[in-house]
Design an enzyme around this catalytic site. Structure first.
Site, PDB file in Angstrom:
ATOM      1  N   ASP A   1      46.920  33.797  41.314  1.00  0.00           N
ATOM      2  CA  ASP A   1      46.287  33.739  40.261  1.00  0.00           C
ATOM      3  C   ASP A   1      47.412  32.638  38.972  1.00  0.00           C
ATOM      4  O   ASP A   1      48.358  33.202  39.732  1.00  0.00           O
ATOM      5  CB  ASP A   1      45.612  35.454  39.604  1.00  0.00           C
TER       6      ASP A   1
ATOM      7  N   HIS B   1      43.498  40.146  31.194  1.00  0.00           N
ATOM      8  CA  HIS B   1      44.062  38.612  33.087  1.00  0.00           C
ATOM      9  C   HIS B   1      45.562  38.353  32.095  1.00  0.00           C
ATOM     10  O   HIS B   1      46.285  38.538  32.128  1.00  0.00           O
ATOM     11  CB  HIS B   1      43.642  37.620  32.308  1.00  0.00           C
TER      12      HIS B   1
ATOM     13  N   ASP C   1      46.615  40.701  38.598  1.00  0.00           N
ATOM     14  CA  ASP C   1      45.074  40.197  39.276  1.00  0.00           C
ATOM     15  C   ASP C   1      45.221  39.564  40.632  1.00  0.00           C
ATOM     16  O   ASP C   1      44.049  40.159  41.324  1.00  0.00           O
ATOM     17  CB  ASP C   1      44.539  38.656  38.796  1.00  0.00           C
TER      18      ASP C   1
END
Length: 230
Positions: free
Chosen positions: A7, A150, A155
């Site tokens: 990610d 985030h 993630d």
């Protein structure tokens, strides 16, 4: 099989317009099992951080001010990625940024044939449902309690668990498939021994008599019709 679940966090959504990667997190999996090897890095984006992006991932100009440039870590990242398939959620977004960064430092792009998109898989498997990473974690019971904002590595860790569930569940990676190599087949070949006659699999007269006595005590037994036919 080796796979990389990854990610990125960025300054925005448009790499062609000047947005840059500020964080990447990668998880190595072999035969659908996490190996414990990870790659994680923050990068100075060589531009200011828009407030909208900072609100998503919490990475400020001050935090990133002493971080290395992407080009200074590019080879290290390339070495970790190797030639493995690369899994991401909305993978086109992450590949677009990653290849843009590689181009800016004179590196070859990563071939799109290596791209595996969990968003596409989720839409195919669960049409009409919600397909965000949070929604998929809820669907599959993946604990995301630490996900306040985030973060690329967190993630990627969550996505690794979601990816396993999307593609059949954990049991596929438990190594239960027999080794069918020529050496293993030879090693498993049976020793010569005399053949035994096949064992009969029908009821004997004695067993039928005992069964008739048993069902005679039952009221309208279903089995009676079969014994009558026999």
């Amino acid at each position: 099989m080796r796979e990389i679940i990854f990610d990125t966090e960025t300054t925005g959504v448009n790499p062609a317009g000047g947005d840059r990667i500020v964080e990447i997190g990668c998880i190595e999996m072999i035969n659908r099992v996490e190996t414990g090897r990870e790659y994680h890095a923050y990068f100075h984006p060589e531009r200011s951080m828009p407030s909208e992006a900072e609100a998503v991932h919490g990475l400020s100009d001050r935090f990133l001010s002493d971080k290395p440039l992407f080009k200074d870590k590019a080879q290290e990242l390339i070495d970790f990625l190797g030639d493995a398939p690369m899994v991401a959620h909305n993978a086109g977004f992450d590949f677009g940024f990653l290849n843009r960064e590689l181009a800016l430092c004179g590196r070859d792009p990563i071939c799109l044939t290596r791209m595996v998109c969990t968003l596409v898989i989720a839409r195919t498997r669960h049409p009409g449902a919600k397909h965000s990473l949070d929604a998929l974690c809820s669907r599959f019971g993946v604990d995301r309690s630490q996900r306040v904002k985030h973060g690329a590595l967190l993630d990627a860790q969550l996505l690794a668990q979601v990816y396993i569930e999307l593609t059949g569940g954990r049991q596929i990676g438990l190594g239960l498939v027999a080794d069918v190599s020529s050496d293993s087949v030879a090693a498993a070949a049976p020793v010569d021994r005399p053949l035994r006659p096949a064992r009969p699999h029908f009821a004997s007269d004695e067993e039928i008599t005992r069964h008739r006595a048993f069902i005679a005590r039952l009221k309208q037994p279903l089995w009676e019709r079969f014994l009558t036919a026999a």
